[in-house]
Scaffold this motif. Structure first.
Motif, PDB file in Angstrom:
ATOM      1  N   GLU A   1      27.990  41.741  47.163  1.00 36.14           N
ATOM      2  CA  GLU A   1      29.991  40.902  47.396  1.00 36.14           C
ATOM      3  C   GLU A   1      29.816  39.823  45.771  1.00 36.14           C
TER       4      GLU A   1
ATOM      5  N   LYS B   1      33.664  39.285  44.279  1.00 34.44           N
ATOM      6  CA  LYS B   1      34.522  38.162  44.509  1.00 34.44           C
ATOM      7  C   LYS B   1      34.793  37.546  42.939  1.00 34.44           C
TER       8      LYS B   1
ATOM      9  N   PRO C   1      38.557  36.368  44.968  1.00 30.35           N
ATOM     10  CA  PRO C   1      37.563  35.891  45.960  1.00 30.35           C
ATOM     11  C   PRO C   1      37.478  36.646  47.819  1.00 30.35           C
ATOM     12  N   ASP C   2      39.469  36.823  47.926  1.00 25.25           N
ATOM     13  CA  ASP C   2      39.405  36.917  49.510  1.00 25.25           C
ATOM     14  C   ASP C   2      39.495  38.842  48.646  1.00 25.25           C
ATOM     15  N   VAL C   3      38.202  39.548  48.079  1.00 26.44           N
ATOM     16  CA  VAL C   3      38.236  40.742  48.019  1.00 26.44           C
ATOM     17  C   VAL C   3      36.888  40.707  48.564  1.00 26.44           C
ATOM     18  N   TYR C   4      36.748  41.790  49.352  1.00 22.16           N
ATOM     19  CA  TYR C   4      35.258  42.248  50.129  1.00 22.16           C
ATOM     20  C   TYR C   4      35.655  43.615  50.667  1.00 22.16           C
TER      21      TYR C   4
ATOM     22  N   TYR D   1      38.939  44.977  52.076  1.00 24.01           N
ATOM     23  CA  TYR D   1      39.862  44.162  51.998  1.00 24.01           C
ATOM     24  C   TYR D   1      40.414  42.683  51.208  1.00 24.01           C
ATOM     25  N   GLU D   2      41.692  42.672  51.092  1.00 27.45           N
ATOM     26  CA  GLU D   2      42.520  41.438  50.151  1.00 27.45           C
ATOM     27  C   GLU D   2      43.032  40.766  51.777  1.00 27.45           C
ATOM     28  N   GLY D   3      42.295  39.793  51.811  1.00 22.92           N
ATOM     29  CA  GLY D   3      42.090  39.198  52.990  1.00 22.92           C
ATOM     30  C   GLY D   3      42.164  39.250  53.875  1.00 22.92           C
ATOM     31  N   ASP D   4      43.365  39.244  54.750  1.00 22.80           N
ATOM     32  CA  ASP D   4      43.605  40.340  56.014  1.00 22.80           C
ATOM     33  C   ASP D   4      43.125  42.163  55.606  1.00 22.80           C
TER      34      ASP D   4
END
Lengths: 172, 442
Positions: B293, B297, B302-305, B321-324
């Motif tokens: 994780e 990032k 930092p918003d990629v998961y 996901y990239e953010g939402d």
């Protein structure tokens, strides 16, 4: 702009970059650094053949206000390590370059900030602390470094030489 | 499993495998193989794949050479009369250990010809065909015998199994049963004394009759056991957990939407990435393992998961996901998959992690992070690259130079004097990769 500074960070490894960027954000949030200070780019210090550093510094020189190198001495003579790096900094770049040498490695700041005595091996001290004091079930890994930032006692850390130099290097 | 604490892989030697006529290379924790095309880098990686296949074949696989279309395609100069030898030198719990296996596929049939397990200055076991040779270091043997003879429980064993005078060096015909590592050592009964263990043939295995060997002890957890049994178990773990990643094709991985299966190890092309990662995800209470994780990032933002969902027909679907915003496979870069493969490989805790063409599809910044992860993986890593950018990230001590000699045989060399090289490059103001490409750094 007054009070602003754009920096290019050259840490020993990529874990150091994540840690230092998180630390700078906290320093700004607590008013210990001006809000206009930003680490705009980071690039790992080249392997132990450093001539690549000269090319990096030359390439970055025009585009940043400050170039900050954070290197590990790993117990070696700090002045010697500094000298090894300085020979790769071209004269015309020197006004913008700051070199911070850690006695051992970045974990020593974590130890200082948590109040852990580290002797000559901050990584081992941190592992022991997490296992014995906190009952951690998983071993310490370098990717965990940024997680410590919110817990560090900045007052204590501010009395530590290399950390003070780091703050100074980021002052506009 | 990674190499256990106190276990260090120090050296590998290979004979008669493809272009590796006779190579020996010293290993560190992180090793970067560099050299021109056709120098034998990939052959070195494949030799490790073969070593694993010898002891841990795929289900239904009776001849490991068929992966390469037959023995003549893997043996030096297609000379089937030559056997292939692969050896490892290790430091285990403070002792030097040597393991070597020789095998052939002549006539289309796989056969183990020789296995050697040797603990420096104590005992050497060598199985050649059906004959097991046991050799004890005389000084160690005397000390061990003295302790055994003072012990009421075991003193009767010494002379009843084999005359004391023979123990220094003797042979037993075990009629070819099994391998030394998997079967013979495992079948012995052991009694551990204060400093030494006695291993001998149990009555229910008459084919091992006449074996008596002395081994130093090792404290393993709360248990004291014989060093021979300890290294047997460690060696098998090590061989079983070699992971070779080659021909990783992110585009192929993207297309996979598989049914959940309990796969814990990546295949060499990582085509089962989704399944292995899904299992790691579920083991971590439906969360990505923190190492993966954080690295994702740091490399991609930092918003990629990454998360997983099950499709209506019960297959697993990896969602990034990239953010939402959910990203479906066609929206995801090859580099993302390649980074995920390397990180997943580390998380599966191999003993030796071998990666061909590490740099493919990756930005130098991503490679930096992955090399940091590989250097902290807790296993022996052997990576291959053609990229000057990768060479400049590592230290001269990490580099293994691969080339061919006049005969076409692979030659592998370490930088002889890394400190002198660093000084020379610093004086000249040239980088390590420039020294490699345009000069001589060995």
């Amino acid at each position: 702009m007054a009070g602003s500074l754009e920096a290019f960070l050259i840490p020993e490894d990529t874990y150091g970059a994540s840690f230092l960027k998180a630390l700078v954000n906290r320093l700004k949030a607590e008013g210990l650094l001006p809000p206009g200070v930003n680490i705009v780019k980071d690039w790992k210090l080249p392997g132990r053949c450093r001539p690549k550093l000269e090319r990096m510094v030359k390439a970055a020189y025009d585009d940043y206000d400050r170039i900050i190198v954070v290197a590990d001495a790993e117990g070696r003579d700090v002045r010697g390590v500094r000298k090894e790096l300085e020979i790769h900094i071209p004269d015309f770049c020197r006004p913008k370059v700051r070199i911070i040498i850690l006695d051992y490695c970045i974990e020593e700041w974590v130890c200082v900030g948590l109040g852990v005595r580290f002797g000559e091996n901050p990584v081992r001290a941190l592992k022991d602390y997490l296992r014995k004091q906190r009952g951690a079930k998983t071993d310490y890994h370098k990717y965990m470094l940024p997680d410590f930032v919110p817990e560090l006692d900045l007052d204590r850390l501010s009395s530590y030489g290399s950390f003070r130099e780091f703050i100074g290097a980021l002052m506009p | 499993m990674p190499l256990a604490e106190g276990v260090e892989l120090k050296e590998i030697w290979i004979k008669n495998f493809k272009s590796l006529k006779d190579v020996k290379v010293r290993l560190g924790e992180f090793n970067l193989l560099i050299g021109p095309n056709r120098s034998g880098k990939t052959n070195f990686l494949e030799a490790l794949e073969l070593l694993k296949a010898v002891y841990f074949p795929r289900p239904g696989e009776v001849n490991p050479f068929l992966r390469w279309w037959g023995y003549d395609r893997v043996v030096w100069r297609r000379d089937e009369s030559l056997p292939i030898t692969i050896g490892l030198s290790l430091a285990m719990a403070g002792r030097d250990v040597k393991f070597e296996v020789t095998f052939t596929g002549i006539g289309g049939k796989f056969a183990l010809l020789k296995e050697v397990v040797e603990v420096n200055s104590t005992v050497r076991l060598e199985k050649v065909g059906s004959v097991l040779k046991i050799k004890h270091d005389p000084e160690f043997l005397n000390r061990g015998l003295k302790e055994a003879e003072e012990n009421e429980r075991v003193k009767h064993l010494i002379s009843s199994i084999r005359a004391k005078s023979e123990l220094a060096n003797y042979s037993v015909d075990i009629r070819g049963k099994g391998t030394l590592l998997k079967d013979v050592i495992y079948s012995l009964t052991e009694i551990s004394l204060e400093n030494v263990s006695i291993l001998y043939s149990p009555a229910k295995r008459p084919w091992l009759r006449g074996i008596l060997l002395l081994s130093p002890n090792v404290d393993f957890g709360k248990q004291r056991t014989s060093f021979i049994m300890f290294i047997r178990n460690k060696l098998l773990d090590l061989l079983n957990n070699i992971l070779v990643l080659k021909a990783v094709e992110p585009r192929k991985i993207k297309e996979v939407v598989s049914r959940p299966a309990k796969e814990k190890t990546l295949t060499s092309d990582a085509s089962n990435l989704h399944n292995v990662l899904y299992n790691l995800f579920m083991e971590n209470r439906a969360k990505m393992p923190p190492r993966i994780e954080k690295a994702i990032k740091d490399i991609f933002g930092p918003d990629v998961y990454v998360s997983f969902m099950l499709t209506e027909d019960g297959r697993i679907f990896m969602r990034v996901y990239e953010g939402d915003m959910p990203l479906d496979p066609p929206m995801i870069s090859d580099g993302f998959y390649k980074a995920l493969v390397v990180l997943t490989a580390i998380e599966t805790r191999p003993s030796i992690l071998v990666i061909d063409e590490l740099e493919n599809a990756l930005h130098p910044k991503a490679i930096q992070r992955l090399i940091d992860e590989l250097k902290n993986a807790g296993c022996t890593v052997i990576a291959v690259t053609h990229s000057p950018a990768v060479v400049d990230i590592v230290d001269p001590e990490d580099i293994v130079l691969v080339d061919r000699d006049e005969e076409g045989a692979t030659v592998m060399k370490r930088v002889e004097d890394p400190e002198a090289l660093k000084r020379k490059l610093a004086e000249r103001g040239i980088t390590l990769s420039e020294g490699w490409l345009y000069g001589r750094i060995a």
